[in-house]
Enzyme design. Sequence first.
Site, mmCIF file in Angstrom:
data_model
loop_
_atom_site.group_PDB
_atom_site.id
_atom_site.type_symbol
_atom_site.label_atom_id
_atom_site.label_comp_id
_atom_site.label_asym_id
_atom_site.label_seq_id
_atom_site.Cartn_x
_atom_site.Cartn_y
_atom_site.Cartn_z
ATOM 1 N N GLY A 103 20.916 6.645 19.437
ATOM 2 C CA GLY A 103 20.539 5.277 19.755
ATOM 3 C C GLY A 103 21.220 4.739 20.999
ATOM 4 C CB SER A 130 17.451 6.420 17.473
ATOM 5 O OG SER A 130 18.253 5.540 16.711
ATOM 6 C CE1 TYR A 152 20.845 5.543 11.107
ATOM 7 C CE2 TYR A 152 20.237 4.635 13.236
ATOM 8 C CZ TYR A 152 20.970 5.522 12.478
ATOM 9 O OH TYR A 152 21.835 6.388 13.099
ATOM 10 C CB THR A 178 19.183 8.336 8.888
ATOM 11 O OG1 THR A 178 18.691 9.048 10.027
ATOM 12 C CG2 THR A 178 20.676 8.561 8.770
ATOM 13 C CE LYS A 263 19.774 13.354 12.130
ATOM 14 N NZ LYS A 263 21.054 12.638 12.011
ATOM 15 C CB SER A 285 22.568 16.122 9.503
ATOM 16 O OG SER A 285 23.236 15.216 10.358
ATOM 17 C CG HIS A 287 25.202 10.294 11.547
ATOM 18 N ND1 HIS A 287 24.117 9.727 10.915
ATOM 19 C CD2 HIS A 287 25.291 9.666 12.733
ATOM 20 C CE1 HIS A 287 23.590 8.785 11.684
ATOM 21 N NE2 HIS A 287 24.285 8.735 12.793
ATOM 22 N NE ARG A 290 27.737 8.735 16.178
ATOM 23 C CZ ARG A 290 28.248 8.137 17.249
ATOM 24 N NH1 ARG A 290 29.094 8.789 18.037
ATOM 25 N NH2 ARG A 290 27.939 6.893 17.550
ATOM 26 N NE ARG A 322 28.679 20.081 21.019
ATOM 27 C CZ ARG A 322 28.161 19.304 20.059
ATOM 28 N NH1 ARG A 322 26.963 19.608 19.537
ATOM 29 N NH2 ARG A 322 28.797 18.232 19.645
#
Length: 391
Positions: A103, A130, A152, A178, A263, A285, A287, A290, A322
Amino acid sequence: MSSFADFQNEIYLAGLSGVVPDLPMSAEGLERRAREQLDAVAYAYVAGSASAERTAAANTAAFDRHRLVPRMWRGTSGADGRDLSVEVLGTKLAAPVLTAPIGVLELLREQGEKLVAEVTAELGVGMVLSTAASTPIEEVGAAAGAWWYQLYWPNDHELARSLVERATAAGARAIVVTADTPGMGWRPRDLELGHLPFLQAKGIANYLSDPVFRAKLATPPEESEEAMRMAVLTWVGLFGNHTLRPADLGRLREWTELPIAVKGVLHPDDAREFVDAGAAGIVVSNHGGRQVDGSIAALDALPEVVAAVGDRAEVLFDSGVRTGSDVMIALALGAKAVLYGRPWAYGLGLAGRDGVRHALRVLLADLDASMGLSGCARPADLDGGVLRSTR
């Protein structure tokens, strides 16, 4: 057939004329350059994770516990022998990669979401938009190729329905709800800067443009600073929903015919419940570390979720990807595709559209070359047989 690996040929040929890439050629390099060059607030928002950031570190470290076992002379070392394309939740992609929903991209670049949409459309990979975007759904949808909408779920079902219906009408091909963010995690980097962008009316474009949200406001937000302040306070009162349960997916299915993925799933029992309630996909996931520091690395959760879901739904993965070999490991452990986040966001902040394109091409070229060198012609060739655990 796949040709993503040709990116390295472009670079080496340009090098004959003394031209070298403007941007680093690894996710680590992009992060390092972003730390040096981006505004401190923007960098902290993208890079920051919860608390001591142990889970963020665990996400990348988890890949070190798996090693690929390349096979030789399988007819896949040339680009003509490979095809990275997949179909996930009914969406055809040129490679098993989608951009993760990040976001407030205006912190990095004006019209950031549209730039990401354009690049992913060009490359043939997916985009997950997002809810907390800085650009309204409709504008992004008009620029995007294969894209999904991340919800969301606010604590107002009428508003949630409006967002979903807008995304459906704008051309989204799936809804990704999510589950792990009914509220914000404890994020020291942002806290130390006293920075939450939403309180500055950033990242709430989809609310400000929504008829249900606007109907709650006494004065249109664009009329004055005070009206915008009241709109922000209204958003604060609506963000997050602690009352949701798996059965609420039934409500979401009434709002759209698009496939639904959930998610933020780490526990196999949660995955079963979401699939029982109608989810067509599960995104394993945390997040990106976070939300809950000290939680399990997402990759460590992947095999159990895959086993729990079986063939009843498709499993995707994010948090910690990555490199191309990371994508291969996630697919070998049962993911159908991965969501890729922070590196392209750093690219966006460093060089706008070109930075996003560069970051994605780096990942895709690495994936393409690594698959060929490992004797894998297609994503379906990746299974547990190509892995060895180093636990």
